[in-house]
Enzyme design. Sequence first.
Site, mmCIF file in Angstrom:
data_model
loop_
_atom_site.group_PDB
_atom_site.id
_atom_site.type_symbol
_atom_site.label_atom_id
_atom_site.label_comp_id
_atom_site.label_asym_id
_atom_site.label_seq_id
_atom_site.Cartn_x
_atom_site.Cartn_y
_atom_site.Cartn_z
ATOM 1 N N GLY A 169 1.022 -1.182 0.043
ATOM 2 C CA GLY A 169 -0.352 -0.055 -0.089
ATOM 3 C C GLY A 169 0.301 1.223 -0.304
ATOM 4 C CB SER A 170 0.048 4.652 1.263
ATOM 5 O OG SER A 170 -1.241 4.390 0.436
ATOM 6 C CB THR A 171 4.650 1.167 3.275
ATOM 7 O OG1 THR A 171 4.188 0.204 2.755
ATOM 8 C CG2 THR A 171 3.421 1.648 5.036
#
Lengths: 390, 638
Positions: free
Chosen positions: B333-335
């Site tokens: 995801g956004s990590t």
Amino acid sequence: MARAARASSMRFEDRTLAGTLGALPWGLILMLISMALIGTAALYSSTYTNPAEAGLPARHAVRFMISLALMFVIALVPIKIWLQAAWPAYFITLAMLVGVEMFGVSGGGAQRWLPLGPINVQPSEFMKLALTLALARYYHNNLPNAGGRFFIHLPPLLLIVVPAALIFKQPDFGTTLALFASGGVLIYLAGLYYRVIAAVFVTGLISVWPIYQFVLEDYQRERVDTFLAQLTGQAVNALDDGYQIEQAKIAIGSGGWQGRGFMEGIQAQLDYIPEQHTDFILTVIAEEFGFLGATGLLVLWGIILVWGLVIARTSASLFGRFAAAGCVATVGFFILFNVAMVLGLVPVVGVPLPLVSYGGTVMFTTMACFGIIMSVHLGRDERLGGQGVI
Amino acid sequence: MSAPTDHDTRISRRLLTTGVAGGVLFSGLVARLAQLQLLEGQKYQKIADENGVKLELAPPLRGNILDRFGLPLASHRQAGRVSIIREQTPDLEASLREVARHVDLSPQSQARIIQQARQQASFQSTIIKSELSYEDFARMSLLAAEIPGVQVDMASTRSYPRGRDLAHVLGYVAKASGDDLSRLTEDASPEETNLLRKLFRHPDMRTGRSGVERYAEEWLRGEPGFRRLETNAAGRVIRELDSDDLAPTPGKDIGLTIDAELQRAAIDRFGEESGAAVVLDIETGAILAFVSTPAFDPNDFVNGISYEDYNALRENDRSPLYHKAYDGTYPPGSTYKMVVATAALEAGIDPNMRVHCNRYYRFGNRTWHCWKRGGHGSVNMHWAIKGSCDVYFYEIARRVGVEKIAEVSRKFGFGQTWDLGMTGGRSGTVPDDAWKRRTLGEPWYEGETLNYGIGQGYLSTSPLQLALMSARIAARGKLIEPYIIGEGPRPDKPIKGAEPLDPEMMDRMKAGMYGVTSEAGGTAWRAGDLGLGGPRLAGKTGTAQVRRISEEERRTGVLKGDQLDRRLRDHALFVCYAPADDPKYAAAVVVEHGEGGSSAAAPVARDIMATAIRRDSRRAARWQTASVPSIITTKGAP
């Protein structure tokens, strides 16, 4: 005469009981007691690791005490009575042997016991003594008039062979041999010509192979095979009969000069030797007390037997001489054969070491033999009438 | 007195010769005795000495596994055991029934014990029950004297004093099965095979089935020794002889880099949630915490776990048997936005370039969405990271292209595994055109690059890789190799795909991550304060979609939380490092089905990091400790 002057040479009828007891060969008795004590100690050492055998040494000691009492009783019976009892004893025992053949009780693969009321008796053991007495009686009566004729030795041979054959059939090879050995010694003493002895010896050698091949049972043949194999140094099946001989040799050999010490024998403590507390008891002594201990035991037995021969020699009657010598021969045969067997010199035939091995019958037989010897000793000046006067 | 007759002299003479003959025979026997005892005595003595001695294999004590400060993680425990010796009881069944009245013993196991006792020699003991509880042990110790043949004693058992805490790292030991044996003896010579087979038949022997226990089996096992037992011909043990020279060599200890207290705190912080956490020492790459929760209790496996219990573990939907931090792979995801941003910088995109986000991004005939209602407006790279703007990353991902993103991903260490010295480890997937053609037989579509930009799609990463990514960023691109075996059989495998990264680019990433937790507009601004007064946390939130959101749902509003079945909820992720101004620790936290990175994962990560800093978890390891008995310290600590 010097003989008559000795207190102990009084006629039997003239003695008090105390005097009679005092006349017994106490040195000999002490040696017999020592022998039984050695046996008890060896038994203790060989059985104490096994709880199931814990009671054996004590039972051995108790049996010895009973046998000792039996010995005294036999010793105190006047020799005249033994002379008179010789024939009946022999023929009754022979009848019992026939009875064993017909109604005997089997045990351990052999038919040796005769049920008599509540107990089973083993007539073959009685026969050792009965044969000796019978032969002594026979020669006592017949030898003085024989004049060296050969055929007077034929009835004794018959007296030996008939019970021997019955016992061999049970089968009890050890006792058969014992009868031939002690009977043979008596025939020899009676003056059998050396040329006849030589002839018998040669015949014996010739018949070894046929006996091996046709007379012996399979298990007996196997034992002989194993014996020959280990004697010639071949590898023997370690789990079979050879195992016992091999382990016995290890036990004896590892004793060295002085042995490992009492209760320190590895073989003895660890049950490596089957029947160690019975026929193979010498391995315990040899392992734990070494060459000195084992030789000492043999020397002690040697003194006892020589003492017996001396008693035979000093008897005034032929019956006394033959009876005492026959008893010495019987016990001596057991010792020689047992030791030779344990040392791997003769095949394993179940012959115990008298007084040392655990086992009741042989203890009674041995002490009965010494009872006769002592009876001969006490009655050594009795001429016993008849013809057997020296 | 009559004169001696001729037969009198003859008998006397023959008595003498009989005596002499007997004497000769006796001398022969004495000669034979001398031959056996004096000449061959030494030979027989040697045979006799060996005759009664049996060598019994003595199992070595397995090495301990310690945490970085010497706390035992795997050691030994003395456990009560009740057994029976057949020959000491007149009635085996009655004795056993009596025991069964006091300890729990099923009729089946009673039958099994009777069968086993009858098969072996009567003096050998058969174990009725091991691992007695304290109450059972106390009771049986009192009662044993009254039940014939029954004995109570203590046996040493592998024990995991911290229970579930490190179940996946340590793995567990069990009795060697046929499969274990063939694996263990694979490269062994026939003699070694024979010895091992014998050794593992010993009731006290165990072998590592998973984790470090399995990987370091040989290191931990030690060398078996022997006990000299004096036995009789039937094999009954008479006594034990001095066997010090043949004593087994205990296995060597292993010191892990794990801080067991930090690990425990992290697990506690997860509470009922399931998930994974990895804490790394940025300077060395040492793994300080390696959490996967819920977990199993390895103690249950040492004496064999029941089929029902094992099935319950297998069927648990929170997969307690599974090492989520090492074997679990999740869409980051956004990590992942730092990786995409680094790719953009390497591709020459100006970090000050602005992209306008009105929540929608159209490409081809499809529309992609940003998570933020109303959009972010005009954002540069810094704002895009701290606000986690999806539209910005759709745009730069499309500009940079799949191959560049994959290349930078590999530089960060994604798509590879590290041999940590324990079983497991998954590499995840760094997709590119070649990968897709190889596995799916289709070319890469540019639309998929947009998903790549926000860490979704085919991309999958493990929590360990994510923690390493934040460590690399915090260390300004330096190569870091994670390891967990501090002292012990440390695998020596060079880093394969990872490459150093540009320090200045990493500074931009750090600034972005600091913004996330500490600046206005950051997605996790509440997580920045570690509550320690000084040090702050820098991090990045992420939400990994578990399912596709339909157009229908977009219109009616995405269902959240309680409205949705747990298994369909998104995974919450957070990657971070701290202290922000002087990074020492890096971490990745995944809260499975936790919905939001900032709401579920960031607070967990913040508390774990605060604990690490407060405990000073990375201070120098010392594996030696007095609390573990018979510890063997080895040289060569890292």
